[in-house]
Write a protein that holds these residues in place. Structure first.
Motif, mmCIF file in Angstrom:
data_model
loop_
_atom_site.group_PDB
_atom_site.id
_atom_site.type_symbol
_atom_site.label_atom_id
_atom_site.label_comp_id
_atom_site.label_asym_id
_atom_site.label_seq_id
_atom_site.Cartn_x
_atom_site.Cartn_y
_atom_site.Cartn_z
ATOM 1 N N ASP A 143 -0.792 -6.312 -5.395
ATOM 2 C CA ASP A 143 -2.003 -6.954 -5.064
ATOM 3 C C ASP A 143 -3.195 -6.177 -4.505
ATOM 4 O OD1 ASP A 143 -3.288 -9.835 -5.022
ATOM 5 O OD2 ASP A 143 -3.257 -9.202 -3.134
ATOM 6 N N ALA A 144 -4.455 -6.643 -4.685
ATOM 7 C CA ALA A 144 -5.554 -5.878 -3.860
ATOM 8 C C ALA A 144 -5.855 -6.411 -2.685
ATOM 9 C CB ALA A 144 -6.604 -5.739 -5.127
ATOM 10 N N GLY A 145 -5.366 -7.600 -2.296
ATOM 11 C CA GLY A 145 -5.802 -8.509 -1.154
ATOM 12 C C GLY A 145 -5.129 -8.212 0.011
ATOM 13 N N LEU A 146 -4.294 -7.064 0.056
ATOM 14 C CA LEU A 146 -3.591 -6.767 1.380
ATOM 15 C C LEU A 146 -2.151 -7.736 1.431
ATOM 16 C CD1 LEU A 146 -6.248 -5.876 3.788
ATOM 17 C CD2 LEU A 146 -4.956 -4.570 2.526
ATOM 18 N N SER A 147 -1.810 -8.595 0.710
ATOM 19 C CA SER A 147 -0.676 -9.316 0.732
ATOM 20 C C SER A 147 0.324 -8.619 0.590
ATOM 21 C CB SER A 147 -0.904 -10.460 -0.128
ATOM 22 O OG SER A 147 -0.691 -10.014 -1.533
ATOM 23 N N HIS A 148 0.484 -7.554 -0.191
ATOM 24 C CA HIS A 148 1.502 -6.690 -0.424
ATOM 25 C C HIS A 148 1.468 -5.283 0.541
ATOM 26 C CE1 HIS A 148 1.944 -8.390 -4.662
ATOM 27 N NE2 HIS A 148 2.609 -9.222 -3.718
ATOM 28 N N ASN A 149 2.543 -4.907 1.315
ATOM 29 C CA ASN A 149 2.294 -3.971 2.360
ATOM 30 C C ASN A 149 2.613 -2.616 1.506
ATOM 31 O OD1 ASN A 149 2.603 -2.138 4.266
ATOM 32 N ND2 ASN A 149 4.073 -3.464 5.392
ATOM 33 N N PRO A 150 1.775 -1.538 1.311
ATOM 34 C CA PRO A 150 1.995 -0.256 0.913
ATOM 35 C C PRO A 150 3.289 0.552 1.620
ATOM 36 C CG PRO A 150 -0.414 -0.713 1.217
ATOM 37 C CD PRO A 150 0.295 -1.848 1.930
ATOM 38 N N ASP A 151 3.506 0.003 2.764
ATOM 39 C CA ASP A 151 4.511 0.702 3.390
ATOM 40 C C ASP A 151 5.842 0.337 2.749
ATOM 41 O OD1 ASP A 151 3.047 2.160 5.157
ATOM 42 O OD2 ASP A 151 3.026 0.425 6.665
ATOM 43 N N ASP A 152 5.967 -0.610 1.991
ATOM 44 C CA ASP A 152 6.999 -0.923 1.116
ATOM 45 C C ASP A 152 7.298 -0.037 -0.156
ATOM 46 O OD1 ASP A 152 8.317 -3.086 2.691
ATOM 47 O OD2 ASP A 152 6.809 -4.451 2.079
ATOM 48 N N ILE A 153 6.240 0.622 -0.403
ATOM 49 C CA ILE A 153 6.287 1.632 -1.549
ATOM 50 C C ILE A 153 7.650 2.418 -1.621
ATOM 51 C CG2 ILE A 153 5.428 3.877 -2.637
ATOM 52 C CD1 ILE A 153 2.547 2.380 -2.159
ATOM 53 N N PRO A 154 8.111 3.285 -0.529
ATOM 54 C CA PRO A 154 9.520 3.951 -0.719
ATOM 55 C C PRO A 154 10.458 2.956 -1.099
ATOM 56 C CG PRO A 154 8.122 4.483 1.219
ATOM 57 C CD PRO A 154 7.484 3.288 0.633
ATOM 58 N N LYS A 155 10.581 1.916 -0.768
ATOM 59 C CA LYS A 155 11.670 0.797 -1.137
ATOM 60 C C LYS A 155 11.794 0.768 -2.564
ATOM 61 C CE LYS A 155 11.517 -2.146 3.235
ATOM 62 N NZ LYS A 155 11.280 -3.536 3.525
ATOM 63 N N PHE A 156 10.595 0.672 -3.274
ATOM 64 C CA PHE A 156 10.648 0.622 -4.753
ATOM 65 C C PHE A 156 10.913 2.049 -5.453
ATOM 66 C CE2 PHE A 156 7.998 -3.030 -3.429
ATOM 67 C CZ PHE A 156 8.257 -4.097 -4.359
ATOM 68 N N TYR A 157 10.402 2.713 -4.855
ATOM 69 C CA TYR A 157 10.651 4.478 -5.333
ATOM 70 C C TYR A 157 12.013 4.534 -5.336
ATOM 71 C CZ TYR A 157 9.611 9.046 -6.369
ATOM 72 O OH TYR A 157 9.390 10.311 -6.970
ATOM 73 N N ALA A 158 12.946 4.180 -4.200
ATOM 74 C CA ALA A 158 14.165 4.749 -3.868
ATOM 75 C C ALA A 158 15.120 3.943 -5.060
ATOM 76 C CB ALA A 158 14.709 4.137 -2.641
ATOM 77 N N GLN A 159 14.642 2.677 -5.699
ATOM 78 C CA GLN A 159 15.413 2.124 -6.747
ATOM 79 C C GLN A 159 14.814 2.288 -8.173
ATOM 80 O OE1 GLN A 159 18.221 0.297 -5.940
ATOM 81 N NE2 GLN A 159 17.616 0.722 -3.595
ATOM 82 N N ARG A 160 14.178 3.375 -8.473
ATOM 83 C CA ARG A 160 13.773 3.823 -9.708
ATOM 84 C C ARG A 160 14.664 3.952 -10.844
ATOM 85 N NH1 ARG A 160 13.227 7.957 -6.378
ATOM 86 N NH2 ARG A 160 13.460 10.194 -7.263
ATOM 87 N N GLU A 161 15.792 3.788 -10.380
ATOM 88 C CA GLU A 161 16.814 4.093 -11.643
ATOM 89 C C GLU A 161 16.901 2.880 -12.442
ATOM 90 O OE1 GLU A 161 19.514 2.645 -8.117
ATOM 91 O OE2 GLU A 161 17.935 3.987 -8.400
ATOM 92 N N PHE A 162 16.212 1.670 -11.672
ATOM 93 C CA PHE A 162 16.200 0.312 -12.313
ATOM 94 C C PHE A 162 14.808 0.159 -13.323
ATOM 95 C CE2 PHE A 162 19.258 -0.298 -8.940
ATOM 96 C CZ PHE A 162 20.097 -1.294 -9.672
ATOM 97 N N ASP A 163 14.940 -0.793 -14.395
ATOM 98 C CA ASP A 163 13.746 -0.816 -15.201
ATOM 99 C C ASP A 163 12.847 -1.704 -14.590
ATOM 100 O OD1 ASP A 163 14.632 0.751 -17.513
ATOM 101 O OD2 ASP A 163 16.198 -0.441 -17.435
#
Length: 232
Positions: free
Chosen positions: A88-108
């Motif tokens: 989201d562009a309105g700062l409701s999502h925290n970019p500091d959570d990006i590594p959490k998503f990246y670490a699970q990239r074996e999933f679709d």
């Protein structure tokens, strides 16, 4: 390409887009960024262009969430990215959570499960809970019977998508009109057997785009999923 692409659909987000890009830049070792300027009438486009640290796609007419995310996915696939993260562009999502998503990239599909919420009205808590229950049922009635397999936050839009999932969604005729896109995207992923998981995130309530049209779209998508159980 090892980096993921962060897709940021933006409509009149001049007040937040600069800060969001600053915060994404802290994770430049993991992600690049594309902003899909969805026919903004404020300075969103000018701010992104002046910075030069994000790719920019400009829409002449407003396409809402479906057009913004799908165009971002087209950009990702055509430029060789194996993963994309919609945010989201309105700062409701925290970019500091990006590594959490990246670490699970074996999933679709990696969905951000909002385990903590800031400033969120109780009415939105209840609406999200009800929506999650009914969308789990529409996705697969067995998910309601077997709670341990139930998805915890189907209405969260903070997600990572694999290249396989992006190509799947780009090949389908999408019926979504607004925020129901995230539900339809999950429907196609789940019904085609793609691997899905969730990661915990913090969600900051920064306002609402909820209106009669969005509610109508959500109910329409729920009906389509229930009445067309074989659509995939």
């Amino acid at each position: 390409m090892d980096k993921a692409l962060v897709i940021i659909p933006a409509y009149n987000e001049a007040e937040t887009i600069g800060e969001l890009l600053d915060r994404c830049a802290k994770h430049a070792d993991l992600v690049d960024v594309v902003v899909v300027n969805d026919a903004s009438t404020d300075d969103t486009r000018a701010i992104v262009e002046a910075r030069g640290d994000a790719a920019l796609i400009n829409h002449e007419t407003n396409t809402h969430i479906p057009g913004g995310v799908l165009d971002g996915m087209r950009h990702a696939v055509s430029n060789g990215y194996q993963w994309a993260i919609a945010m989201d562009a309105g700062l409701s999502h925290n970019p500091d959570d990006i590594p959490k998503f990246y670490a699970q990239r074996e999933f679709d599909v990696v969905m951000g499960r909002r385990t903590s919420k800031g400033s969120t009205p109780w009415s939105r808590h209840l609406l999200s809970s009800a929506g999650n229950f009914f969308y789990n049922y529409a996705l697969d009635p067995r998910l309601i019977v077997w709670k341990r397999t139930r998805f915890g936050d189907l209405t969260s839009g903070y997600r990572l998508y694999s290249k396989a999932c992006m190509e799947l969604l780009l090949s389908r005729k999408m019926e979504a009109r607004s925020f129901d896109f995230i539900i339809e995207a999950m429907m196609f992923a789940y019904r085609n057997g793609l691997a899905v998981t969730e990661v915990p995130i913090h969600y900051e309530f920064t306002g609402t785009s909820l209106n009669k049209r969005v509610i109508k779209d959500a109910l329409r998508m729920l009906s389509l999923m229930i009445t067309q159980p074989n659509r995939k």
